[in-house]
Design a protein around this motif. Sequence first.
Motif, PDB file in Angstrom:
ATOM      1  N   ARG A  90     -26.916   8.486  27.043  1.00 26.71           N
ATOM      2  CA  ARG A  90     -25.902   9.487  26.687  1.00 26.71           C
ATOM      3  C   ARG A  90     -24.543   8.899  26.998  1.00 26.71           C
ATOM      4  NH1 ARG A  90     -27.567  15.139  29.310  1.00 26.71           N
ATOM      5  NH2 ARG A  90     -28.038  13.838  31.091  1.00 26.71           N
ATOM      6  N   GLU A  91     -23.659   9.022  26.023  1.00 29.58           N
ATOM      7  CA  GLU A  91     -22.295   8.534  26.203  1.00 29.58           C
ATOM      8  C   GLU A  91     -21.340   9.665  25.858  1.00 29.58           C
ATOM      9  OE1 GLU A  91     -21.718   4.959  23.855  1.00 29.58           O
ATOM     10  OE2 GLU A  91     -23.866   4.557  24.024  1.00 29.58           O
ATOM     11  N   THR A  92     -20.321   9.830  26.691  1.00 25.70           N
ATOM     12  CA  THR A  92     -19.313  10.851  26.414  1.00 25.70           C
ATOM     13  C   THR A  92     -18.423  10.366  25.272  1.00 25.70           C
ATOM     14  OG1 THR A  92     -19.332  11.481  28.741  1.00 25.70           O
ATOM     15  CG2 THR A  92     -17.471  12.237  27.430  1.00 25.70           C
ATOM     16  N   ASN A  97     -14.651  15.307  25.644  1.00 24.19           N
ATOM     17  CA  ASN A  97     -15.459  15.013  26.833  1.00 24.19           C
ATOM     18  C   ASN A  97     -16.670  15.938  26.987  1.00 24.19           C
ATOM     19  OD1 ASN A  97     -13.842  12.905  27.586  1.00 24.19           O
ATOM     20  ND2 ASN A  97     -12.564  14.134  28.948  1.00 24.19           N
ATOM     21  N   ASN A 100     -21.654  14.799  24.202  1.00 24.21           N
ATOM     22  CA  ASN A 100     -22.358  13.560  24.520  1.00 24.21           C
ATOM     23  C   ASN A 100     -23.007  13.008  23.268  1.00 24.21           C
ATOM     24  OD1 ASN A 100     -21.944  13.393  27.316  1.00 24.21           O
ATOM     25  ND2 ASN A 100     -23.563  14.885  27.691  1.00 24.21           N
TER      26      ASN A 100
END
Length: 157
Positions: A90-92, A97, A100
Amino acid sequence: MDKNMDNNYIDKISNKEVIRQLIIFAMKHRRIMQKFLDETGVYQAQHRLLMEIFRNPDASQNDIARSMDVSAATIAVSLKKLEKGGYIKRETVEEDNRFNKITITEKGNKVVEQSKQIFDLVHQKVFEGFSEEEKRTLFTLLQKLNSNLDRMEAETK
């Protein structure tokens, strides 16, 4: 049993018995699938989520929750477990913000590929001895049943 007796028996099958057979089928199918899918190392709910992410790679956590008809909190818990197991990342997203981006890792892709093979094998075996016409007929009948349930569901809302 001769053919005439067999047809008379079939003529007398109750709605309850037909539904019972559908339920028995669904339960057996689920047990068999679970036995095979246990070999992937991913639990049932996590597996279902992993397959959903694979089918909808750009979906948000909320989109996935809606499509699976579960809460976002439930999805969050399962995502954490999949991430901890190395199946997803998972990346923001920088622009937001709260969002994800969920991606399947190489380990996760192996599970997806293994699962697809399992699905194909089980589905092939389930329909052994069925003609295309029988499958089409069954499909049409199941669509009718689902349509009736859709109407009933709408009436209860």
